[in-house]
Each structure stands twice: as C-alpha cells, then as structure tokens.
Design a protein around this motif. Sequence first.
Motif, PDB file in Angstrom:
ATOM      1  N   GLU A  16      45.083  51.236  44.046  1.00 13.77           N
ATOM      2  CA  GLU A  16      43.903  50.817  43.288  1.00 13.77           C
ATOM      3  C   GLU A  16      43.528  49.392  43.607  1.00 13.77           C
ATOM      4  OE1 GLU A  16      44.250  53.338  39.144  1.00 13.77           O
ATOM      5  OE2 GLU A  16      43.493  51.283  39.104  1.00 13.77           O
ATOM      6  N   ALA A  17      44.525  48.523  43.687  1.00 15.74           N
ATOM      7  CA  ALA A  17      44.242  47.116  43.981  1.00 15.74           C
ATOM      8  C   ALA A  17      43.629  46.983  45.364  1.00 15.74           C
ATOM      9  CB  ALA A  17      45.518  46.291  43.873  1.00 15.74           C
ATOM     10  N   ARG A  18      44.208  47.691  46.322  1.00 13.95           N
ATOM     11  CA  ARG A  18      43.686  47.605  47.690  1.00 13.95           C
ATOM     12  C   ARG A  18      42.233  48.044  47.722  1.00 13.95           C
ATOM     13  NH1 ARG A  18      48.905  49.274  49.705  1.00 13.95           N
ATOM     14  NH2 ARG A  18      48.368  51.443  49.388  1.00 13.95           N
ATOM     15  N   ALA A  19      41.970  49.183  47.071  1.00 11.37           N
ATOM     16  CA  ALA A  19      40.600  49.713  47.093  1.00 11.37           C
ATOM     17  C   ALA A  19      39.633  48.714  46.474  1.00 11.37           C
ATOM     18  CB  ALA A  19      40.557  51.041  46.338  1.00 11.37           C
ATOM     19  N   ALA A  20      40.045  48.122  45.352  1.00 12.35           N
ATOM     20  CA  ALA A  20      39.149  47.180  44.682  1.00 12.35           C
ATOM     21  C   ALA A  20      38.909  45.951  45.545  1.00 12.35           C
ATOM     22  CB  ALA A  20      39.730  46.787  43.332  1.00 12.35           C
ATOM     23  N   MET A  21      39.973  45.446  46.156  1.00 15.04           N
ATOM     24  CA  MET A  21      39.804  44.234  46.964  1.00 15.04           C
ATOM     25  C   MET A  21      38.904  44.507  48.153  1.00 15.04           C
ATOM     26  SD  MET A  21      43.701  42.925  46.827  1.00 15.04           S
ATOM     27  CE  MET A  21      43.850  41.169  46.869  1.00 15.04           C
ATOM     28  N   LYS A  22      39.083  45.673  48.758  1.00 18.05           N
ATOM     29  CA  LYS A  22      38.241  45.986  49.889  1.00 18.05           C
ATOM     30  C   LYS A  22      36.790  46.054  49.470  1.00 18.05           C
ATOM     31  CE  LYS A  22      37.903  49.067  53.819  1.00 18.05           C
ATOM     32  NZ  LYS A  22      36.469  48.877  53.851  1.00 18.05           N
ATOM     33  N   ALA A  23      36.570  46.703  48.328  1.00 11.21           N
ATOM     34  CA  ALA A  23      35.189  46.823  47.856  1.00 11.21           C
ATOM     35  C   ALA A  23      34.583  45.469  47.561  1.00 11.21           C
ATOM     36  CB  ALA A  23      35.150  47.712  46.613  1.00 11.21           C
ATOM     37  N   ILE A  24      35.401  44.578  47.025  1.00 11.20           N
ATOM     38  CA  ILE A  24      34.894  43.234  46.740  1.00 11.20           C
ATOM     39  C   ILE A  24      34.512  42.530  48.026  1.00 11.20           C
ATOM     40  CG2 ILE A  24      35.559  40.943  45.936  1.00 11.20           C
ATOM     41  CD1 ILE A  24      37.280  42.320  43.833  1.00 11.20           C
ATOM     42  N   ASP A  25      35.423  42.615  48.990  1.00  8.33           N
ATOM     43  CA  ASP A  25      35.120  41.933  50.258  1.00  8.33           C
ATOM     44  C   ASP A  25      33.855  42.477  50.873  1.00  8.33           C
ATOM     45  OD1 ASP A  25      38.559  41.472  51.297  1.00  8.33           O
ATOM     46  OD2 ASP A  25      37.202  40.254  50.081  1.00  8.33           O
ATOM     47  N   ASP A  26      33.705  43.809  50.815  1.00  3.85           N
ATOM     48  CA  ASP A  26      32.490  44.392  51.359  1.00  3.85           C
ATOM     49  C   ASP A  26      31.272  43.888  50.613  1.00  3.85           C
ATOM     50  OD1 ASP A  26      33.989  47.651  51.994  1.00  3.85           O
ATOM     51  OD2 ASP A  26      33.974  45.779  53.126  1.00  3.85           O
ATOM     52  N   GLY A  27      31.403  43.790  49.297  1.00  2.00           N
ATOM     53  CA  GLY A  27      30.250  43.384  48.498  1.00  2.00           C
ATOM     54  C   GLY A  27      29.870  41.941  48.733  1.00  2.00           C
ATOM     55  N   VAL A  28      30.875  41.108  48.851  1.00  2.00           N
ATOM     56  CA  VAL A  28      30.593  39.681  48.975  1.00  2.00           C
ATOM     57  C   VAL A  28      30.150  39.327  50.386  1.00  2.00           C
ATOM     58  CG1 VAL A  28      31.695  37.420  48.911  1.00  2.00           C
ATOM     59  CG2 VAL A  28      32.099  39.033  47.089  1.00  2.00           C
ATOM     60  N   GLY A  29      30.555  40.169  51.341  1.00  2.00           N
ATOM     61  CA  GLY A  29      30.294  39.882  52.742  1.00  2.00           C
ATOM     62  C   GLY A  29      28.885  39.407  53.061  1.00  2.00           C
ATOM     63  N   PRO A  30      27.863  40.200  52.685  1.00  2.00           N
ATOM     64  CA  PRO A  30      26.492  39.813  53.046  1.00  2.00           C
ATOM     65  C   PRO A  30      26.128  38.427  52.518  1.00  2.00           C
ATOM     66  CG  PRO A  30      26.509  41.981  52.003  1.00  2.00           C
ATOM     67  CD  PRO A  30      27.908  41.506  52.072  1.00  2.00           C
ATOM     68  N   TRP A  31      26.530  38.099  51.297  1.00  2.00           N
ATOM     69  CA  TRP A  31      26.195  36.795  50.739  1.00  2.00           C
ATOM     70  C   TRP A  31      26.847  35.689  51.541  1.00  2.00           C
ATOM     71  CZ3 TRP A  31      22.240  37.620  48.141  1.00  2.00           C
ATOM     72  CH2 TRP A  31      22.136  38.689  47.239  1.00  2.00           C
ATOM     73  N   ARG A  32      28.092  35.934  51.907  1.00  2.95           N
ATOM     74  CA  ARG A  32      28.797  34.916  52.668  1.00  2.95           C
ATOM     75  C   ARG A  32      28.101  34.681  53.998  1.00  2.95           C
ATOM     76  NH1 ARG A  32      34.196  36.679  52.196  1.00  2.95           N
ATOM     77  NH2 ARG A  32      34.248  35.605  50.212  1.00  2.95           N
ATOM     78  N   ALA A  33      27.715  35.788  54.625  1.00  2.00           N
ATOM     79  CA  ALA A  33      27.048  35.664  55.918  1.00  2.00           C
ATOM     80  C   ALA A  33      25.767  34.863  55.783  1.00  2.00           C
ATOM     81  CB  ALA A  33      26.758  37.057  56.487  1.00  2.00           C
ATOM     82  N   ASP A  37      48.876  53.716  57.300  1.00  2.00           N
ATOM     83  CA  ASP A  37      47.586  53.086  57.001  1.00  2.00           C
ATOM     84  C   ASP A  37      47.249  52.065  58.071  1.00  2.00           C
ATOM     85  OD1 ASP A  37      47.459  54.530  54.715  1.00  2.00           O
ATOM     86  OD2 ASP A  37      48.078  52.914  53.396  1.00  2.00           O
ATOM     87  N   ASP A  38      46.006  51.686  58.105  1.00  2.00           N
ATOM     88  CA  ASP A  38      45.640  50.705  59.121  1.00  2.00           C
ATOM     89  C   ASP A  38      46.052  49.301  58.701  1.00  2.00           C
ATOM     90  OD1 ASP A  38      43.912  50.198  57.135  1.00  2.00           O
ATOM     91  OD2 ASP A  38      42.149  50.952  58.138  1.00  2.00           O
ATOM     92  N   ASP A  39      45.830  48.367  59.593  1.00  2.00           N
ATOM     93  CA  ASP A  39      46.288  46.994  59.336  1.00  2.00           C
ATOM     94  C   ASP A  39      45.691  46.405  58.081  1.00  2.00           C
ATOM     95  OD1 ASP A  39      46.440  46.067  62.816  1.00  2.00           O
ATOM     96  OD2 ASP A  39      47.986  46.722  61.399  1.00  2.00           O
ATOM     97  N   ALA A  40      44.480  46.808  57.801  1.00  2.00           N
ATOM     98  CA  ALA A  40      43.817  46.217  56.620  1.00  2.00           C
ATOM     99  C   ALA A  40      44.646  46.452  55.374  1.00  2.00           C
ATOM    100  CB  ALA A  40      42.427  46.805  56.466  1.00  2.00           C
ATOM    101  N   ALA A  41      45.236  47.657  55.295  1.00  3.07           N
ATOM    102  CA  ALA A  41      46.017  47.961  54.103  1.00  3.07           C
ATOM    103  C   ALA A  41      47.172  46.990  53.966  1.00  3.07           C
ATOM    104  CB  ALA A  41      46.524  49.394  54.169  1.00  3.07           C
ATOM    105  N   ASP A  53      48.043  44.352  51.159  1.00  4.05           N
ATOM    106  CA  ASP A  53      49.341  44.309  50.490  1.00  4.05           C
ATOM    107  C   ASP A  53      49.868  42.888  50.443  1.00  4.05           C
ATOM    108  OD1 ASP A  53      50.609  47.532  51.446  1.00  4.05           O
ATOM    109  OD2 ASP A  53      50.082  46.738  49.474  1.00  4.05           O
ATOM    110  N   ALA A  54      49.685  42.189  51.583  1.00  2.00           N
ATOM    111  CA  ALA A  54      50.167  40.805  51.620  1.00  2.00           C
ATOM    112  C   ALA A  54      49.443  39.965  50.572  1.00  2.00           C
ATOM    113  CB  ALA A  54      49.956  40.233  53.023  1.00  2.00           C
TER     114      ALA A  54
END
Lengths: 211, 894
Positions: free
Chosen positions: A119-136, B874-878, B882-883
């Motif tokens: 769950e944490a991984r999924a949320a963090m990825k989604a955040i990064d994706d969401g913030v990405g355009p603004w950062r760019a 999983d791929d490296d991103a995972a 985790d880190a």
Amino acid sequence: MNDTAERAAKHVGLIALAAAVVVAVPIGLVKGAPTVVLWIGFVLLAGAVLLFWETLQLVLDPAQPGDVDEGDDDGAALAALDERKRAALQALRDLEFERSIGRIGEDDHRALEARYREEARAAMKAIDDGVGPWRARAEAMLAEADGTAEAAPIAQAGKSTKPATLTKDAHAEAKPDAAECPKCATPNDEDAVFCKKCGHRLQEEVADATT
Amino acid sequence: MEHPSYDAGIPAFGTGVLYAFLVTAAVSLCLAVLAGTDRAGAAPRLLRAARLAALGTCALIGLDVMLLLYGFLSHDFRIRYVAHYSDRSMPLHYLITALWGGQDGSLLWWTFLLSLYTSVCVLTLRARHKELAPWVIATLMGVVVFFGVIMSWAANPFSASFVGAPLEGEGLNPSLQNFYMAIHPPSLYVGFVGCAVPFAWAVAALVTGRLGEEWTLAARRWVLFAWMFLSIGNVLGMLWAYEELGWGGFWAWDPVENAACLPWWTLTAYLHSVMIQERRGILKVWNVALLLFSFFLTIFGTFLTRSGLISSVHSFAQSGIGIYFVWFMGGLVLLCVGLVVWRLPLIRKAAEIDALLSREAMFVANNWMLLGISVFIALATTWPKIAEWLWGERLTVGASFYNAWLAPVAVVLLLVMCIGVLTPWRKASPDLLLMAFRGPLVAGIAAGTAHVVFGRSVGLPAVVIIPPIYDVVTPIKLFGATLGHVNVGRGIAWLDGHLPAVATALVALNVAALAQEYWRGTRARMVSKGESAPIALTRLVGKNRRRYGGYLAHIGFVVMMAGWVGAAYRQEAEAILAPGESFRLGHYTLRYDGISFIRDITVRQTQAKVTVTRDGEFFAELRPARFSYTARPDQPTSEVSIASRLREDLYITMNSVDPTTRVAHLKAFVNPLTLWIWLGAMILVCGVIIAMWPEASKAAAREPRPIGGRPKAVVSTGKVLLVTVLAGGAVLLLAAPAHAQNNHMTSVASNARQATPNERRVFEQLRCMCGDCPRESLSTCACGFADGQRERIRDRLARGDEPRTIIEDYVARYGSESLEVPPDRGANKALYLVPVAVMLAGAGVGVRLVRRWARKPVPVIPSPAATMAATKTDDDAASEYDARINEELRGHDE
C-alpha cells in the motif's frame, strides 16, 4: 518584502506587549489594582483599533497582499494519496511495535507487513506521478528565469496564478553546483534535506534527480 | 462626585464596547465567509482581514472584561451586577471571582474565554490550512455573535440602575466565597468553551468537504486540552460538593452536574474513535458528529444552568435568556444535521479493518459504551421535563436512580477497557492475546477473591444489601399470555449488591494490564537497545506519548472508579451531644469536647472540637464549625472537617449548636476510598499532559505533515507550561482547608438518631419538600421540615403501618415529584427501557459494522524465502520505494 515587514510588525507587537506589561507594574504599585486594570484595558483598546485599521485597509484596497502561503496545497487528490501513504507507514510502525512487545505472531506480522508495504509503495508511486508535472513545470520556469536573469514569478505547485511573494536574491547567489528549491528557487547545498528559505523538502527530489 | 447621567462612564462605555464587539464579530464572520467562498483570488486578502478582525474582536472582549473588573475593583455600584455581587469589604481575589458569580458576568466570562481560545487559534493558524481556516474563524465568530446578542439584548452586565448607586453592595453569597468557587467554574468553563474550537474545525471540515487527516490533526491538541479541563473542572466540582456542601457525598446527579459531564463522555468517545480514523480512514463523519454533538452539549449545559428549566442547586435565577439559547440550539441542530447529511456521500472508500479481534473493533465497542452512558444520563436528566410536557406529570429523578442503573454499566465499561488495552492494532493473534491476558487475569481473580474472603473483616463486604429503588412486579406479556414476572427494582438491586467484588477484580485486572503494557514496552527496549530499565521506560514514554500517556490516563480513571465503588460503603451516624459525650461510628469513637468562638469583621465562627479515637488510639482532632457571615446573618453555613486517609475519610459536620448549653448536633460519615478519586484524577491529568506534550522539533519525520508543507506548528511551550501550572493547581486542592456550606440549615436541633434500616428505606425514597433544599432525600436533609416528616414517619412505622402505604400517602399529599425515583409504572418504564434498547441496538449496529469492515483473512505467506523471491521479481522502483519506506520508518524510530 512582505516577509520582513510582517516579521517587524510581529516584533513590534511583542515589544509593545512587553512594554505594556512592564509599565503595569509601577502603575500597580503607585495607583493600585483598579488602575492597572484600566491600563490593560487601554492597551487592549489600542490593539483593537490598530487591528481594525489594518482590517479596513485590507478590505478596501485590493492591492494589499494577503497572508503568505506557508502551507502547500496540492489539491485534494494528492492530499488523499498522502494520507494513504501516511496511514500505511503508521500501520507499519504499529506492526513493528506490536511485534517488539510480542503481541502479534510472526506469520500475521509478515503477511500484514507485506500488505502495508504494498500500500505504501502504491501510494508513493501515485504521489510521485501526480507531483511530476508540477515539478517539471517549475524546473522549466527556473530555467527560463536563469536564462533572462530577472525575477521570474514562480507559480506555486497548485492552482493559483498570482504573483509570488519571494525575493530574487536567490538568483544572485546561485552557485553552479547547488540544488535549487523547486518551490522558491533558492539555491541550497547539494545534500540539503530542506530548503533553507521555505522549508520545502528537497531530499526526495535529490533522490529522484540521481536515479 | 456627580455623574451627569445615571450610566455615564464605565456602564455606558462598557455597553458600547459590548455592542462594538458584536458588530466586529459579525464583520469578521462575513469576511471569513467571503474568504471561504471566494473564487476571484481575493481570498488571501480577505482571510487576513477576517483574521485581524477576529483578533480585534478578542481585544474588545478583553477590554470589556477589564471594564467590568474595574467596576468591581472601584466599587461602582451603579452597575447592577456589581452591586448585586460584591460589597466594599470583599478582598481582591473574591472581587475577581465575583466576575463570574452571576448570570450576566458569567456570560461575558464565557465570551472572554472563547476570545482567548479564538486568539490562540487564529495566531497559531497563521496562514496554514488555507481552505479550512476561513470556516474555523467564521464558526468561532458566529458563537461570539450569539453571546454578544444575548448580552446586548437580555443580559447586559453593564446595565446601570436608574435609581442610582446604593451605598453598599449586597456582597457575594458566602457559599461562593471559598477556594473552590474561585477555581471550579473557571476550570470547567475552560473545558466547556474549549469544545468550541474543535467544533469550529469540524464545521470547517464539513463545509469544505476536507474530512481527512488535516482537520483531525489540527484539532487534536485542542480536543485534548478541552478534555483535560473538563476532567479537572468536573473533579473540582466533586471536591467542592464534598468539602463544601456537607452532605457527605460528592456527586448528586444534579441536572447541572450531569450537563457538565455529558460533553466529557462524548469527547472521550471521540478521542478513541479518531484513532481509528487516523489508521483506517473510516468513521470520518462519525467523528465530526461527535464533536458537533459535544459542542451542542456544552451549549445545552450552559442553557440548563441558566434557564432554571430543571431545578438544581446550581440554577442561576430564572431569567428570560432561556429562549435565546433555545433558538441557538435549534439553529445549531439544523446546521449540524444539514452539514452532515450533505457530506455523507463523500465517504467513498469502503471501510476496512484487518480483523474482528483488533483494537479498532474494541474502540467501536468503547464508543458504543460511552455513547450509551451519555444517552442514559441525558435522558434521565431531561426526563422530568419530558414527563411534564408529554403527560403533565411532575417527577424527580434522584441520585439513587442513576447509581442503581449505572453501576452495572460501569462494570461493563471496565471490562471493555481492559480488553481494549491488551488488544493490538490491526490484528490480534488469538493465542498471543490469551497469553497476554494471563497475568492480569490472575491479578483480577486474586483481588476479587480477596475481596470476597476478607471484605467483611475490613468493613467492605463483597455483597451488599441495597434497598431496591422500586418494588414493582411487572408481568412479561407476549401476545396476551403471561410468560412470567419480573421485578426490575429487585433485580437491579440484587445485581448492584453483588457487583463490588466484580468491580474490584476488574480494577485489578485493568491496573495489571496497564502495568504489563508498560513493562512489555520497557523490556522490549531493554532487549533491543540495551538500555537500563529507567532509561528504557523514559524513552518508551517519550516516543509513544499518545499511547503511554493514554495508558496513564486509563490508570487514573480506573483508580477513580475504585474510589466510586468505595462510596457504596458509606456509613453515617448522628447524635446530639453535650460537651464530653461521645458516639461511635464504625471503628471510631467521636468525643465532643466543646466549642470556641472566633470572630472577625466578616464572619463569626463557632468551632467545635471533636477528638476521635480509633480502637482506643488517638486518631485525629476534627473541628467542624458553623459560620455566620456579617453580610448574611440569616444564612449560617456549616463547615466540614475531614480526616483523609487512603483507606477512608472521616467526615464530620455540625448541623447546629446551642451557644448557651453548648449542645451540638453532629453528623459523621465514614467514606471509604474517597481519597482515591482525587489521586486518580491527578494521575489522569498527568496522563493527558504526557499525551499532549509537544514532540521535539526533530519530529519532522515523525509528525505527519502535508506534502511539501512545513512541519505542523508545535504547541508552544508556554501553553503547555500554563497547562501544567493549572493542572498543578489541582494538586493544591488536597492541601486546602475544608469548609462546607449548607445554607438551609436551621438552628433548631433536629431529631437525631441513627435511622434503622427500615426507616432509612422509607426516607431514601422520599424527597424533602421544604422548597429550600435542592432535591435532597429525607435521609440526608436536615431542615426542620424534614425533621418533622421523619418524626411522623417513625411514628407510623412504630404503629405498624406498611412502608408502602406511608410512601403512597406522602406522594398523595405532596405530589408525584416527591418521590426520589419515578415509579416503575407506565410510561416511566421508558426511563430505563429506552437506554437499554439504545444500547442493545447500538451493540447490534456495532457488531454488524465491524464484521462488514473486516476483510477476508490475510493469506499467510509461507516462508521468508518466498517473500524475498516475491520482492525480487518486482522492478527496481519497488525496491527503491522500499528503501524510502525504511528510511521514513527509521526516521521515526531513531
């Protein structure tokens, strides 16, 4: 500009308050308690008048600046994702704690930990994706500003388009190997965790830049 | 000095400032609403304007309070309020307390506290929470407007009398001139008014639809602060009743007492259920509703105190401001219900918890219990009015009703508490949970058994015969056939009588479970970090303040419960004695030695000396007294003298004394375990302070914060210090000399003999109808009317009349409200049936909810190797994530 003015105003307020308290003591000794009460009342009245004067100016003059936005407001979606991430992290902490005091079995712990990490991984990825355009966008604007060497208004990541209220001193002090804060464009040290001016967290960004 | 007009100067100026802050609060309210609804980009400017206007309003309110205070200090008796509640002889500190001694001033005081809270809130808000801030300010200003309106229209504290200033004021009622009156109302008010800020956050959350963590985190410390002062205020009220009112007890289930504790129950429920929201994101609307309801209850309580709606020892004069409160409460209900209904659909995420056996589920049970208790108390408090409106019957719901019904509920609460403490978050492994129960269970059973075996010998028998509050046999009918009979009164009395040992066991269980939690955490740290025990304990608490502060608060509450159980064993005796004579109570022999007179300008004291021996040895010298204040010579008061020990209190009052013959009427009580209540309260407050203590500034990684934003502002050290000092003041309570006020005593020596159980049974069911005393039963009231009644009843019993007939005749003569407890007949059955039904329904709903939430069982991952393999695929991103996860976790754990 507004920043320094506000800081001075805050200090003036504190100084005035301290002075009022200090003056109250001799008044009390000389004239007694009732006069001290009147003095405090007078100070409050003066404060009220000043505050309402400021209010009136703010209401009547559209050019008056409002509060400096100290908190980022990336919209409800990102906030929700952030909440999910934090909830998952909290879950992981809880799990670790419960395991350390022996209240949860190894199997249960492993299974739950795997779930919450996911769950944490999924949320963090989604955040990064969401913030990405603004950062760019921010980086693009920075590049533009650097190129023209003038104070470029930097839109806050988010919705508003009003002019920024930040100084351009940052540009003059730019060092070639410094990391720039995407929010206020202040140059910071390469390994800085937080921007020294606005406090924006730089760590993740630095990590992103290197991967 | 001649005044040009009857209200020139302070009265007129004060009224002017009153109108001014009403207007500026309204202006701030409008600006805030404009800022909140703005789409054209002017929001930051308008928000700043609203904030400054709110601060200005607070300054004006402060000014108004200063002006009124000046009126008191300068003895400006043109102001009616000042003339009514003070005189020239009052010392400075009582002049200050007179500020909130009466109706109008207490409203201004409420507003003043609200202005303090608002200023702190606005100042710490600064420019964060851009979306929520306008609505927080708007709500707070709205409440200020309400109080401004009441004061401007109906209760102006500055109103001056046309006829000019009297030469001397009436002075504050002597019963209010004591230490507790100085601190009980302010601390309770601080708690009450404190509910307004979380209310404002909740409204803001609803209006903006941002029901997530942002508002709960922002509101968290406000809730803890208000809750702490509600606890302190209520305990001070208990102390006041105990040491001042002189009837031997500390809680009479007075309507105003009930109104003061109702928000406490709902806030406690919130404190627990918000932790579920933080972890699972569910119960958002429920939590909001709890805060809205808590604020509504504080307004309701304020209303009850002032409207005289239900007669109470606290009632201010009956006044016309009740109707304003009714309108405001109606508006509140409409607003809150409307907002909640509007935002209900926002809950899109399916609620999920990991397991039925988890702390999440236990907290649902906790909420169920606490809400059930609130419903019970609220219904019983308002029952007299409901009965009067609906079917015109005048009734009283006395203390014995509450005590009888709440005792089993309290015991269930203790049970739920200890299970909750031992159950971990997320999911409990059943075998581990049972193992965790072992130690506390042993402690509990040992304590319970000890109580059963040894109780009688220490005067605390495990089974007590309690007279039933009613004795009516009700047939159970189903479709016309009588299935059986039930006597609810006797049933409850039997149950209550057998509860003491169970309660003891549960108290020991809870304390053992909590101690075990501390121990397990400490030991885990000792093992993993190699720290010594004291250091491990300190660091453990330091890093988990909410958890371990909360546990400490639990310990405090459980100790208080033990004290309340002890109150069931109260013994009393009274006697009329000449100097040198003595009487016995329990192990004590009390010898009345004589009286002495102490006189000063404000009061004439008649102090008795009573030497107490216990089993032959000297125990204490107590000095009950009668005070006669110069300002009010017709209202003498009794001063209590208490010898407090851990095991029991010995409590003596002197109801009357004849100065010439020196014959005194003394009444003595033995109150077991009362000291535990005050000790428990202090532990509770310590626990809350630990839970509230701000995290160190290194908490950037620990405290959650919005993306990109700065760490949340930490509560200033100054505020926490203030809190500590105020809480520490609570410690001083125990050192304060004990005085008691009991205004309706007469100087006629009352017929005093220890009542036989039979007599007592009748006395306890009937109320004294003298009209002066606040609903005291015939067994405790000491006025002349009660004396006469008791004599008559004694004669009738001696003649062989049935108690039931005597009671019926008394009721026939004085009306149905002379019964201490509504009879178990007809519609009055609803008084207990409704709460029971609500609790059963609540239990059903709770269980269904929790089961729906619990997910399918988590698949058990067979071995670590397999887990590693799964991650590697999983791929490296995972692994990078985790880190990052590990790093964030490490940042917390240091």
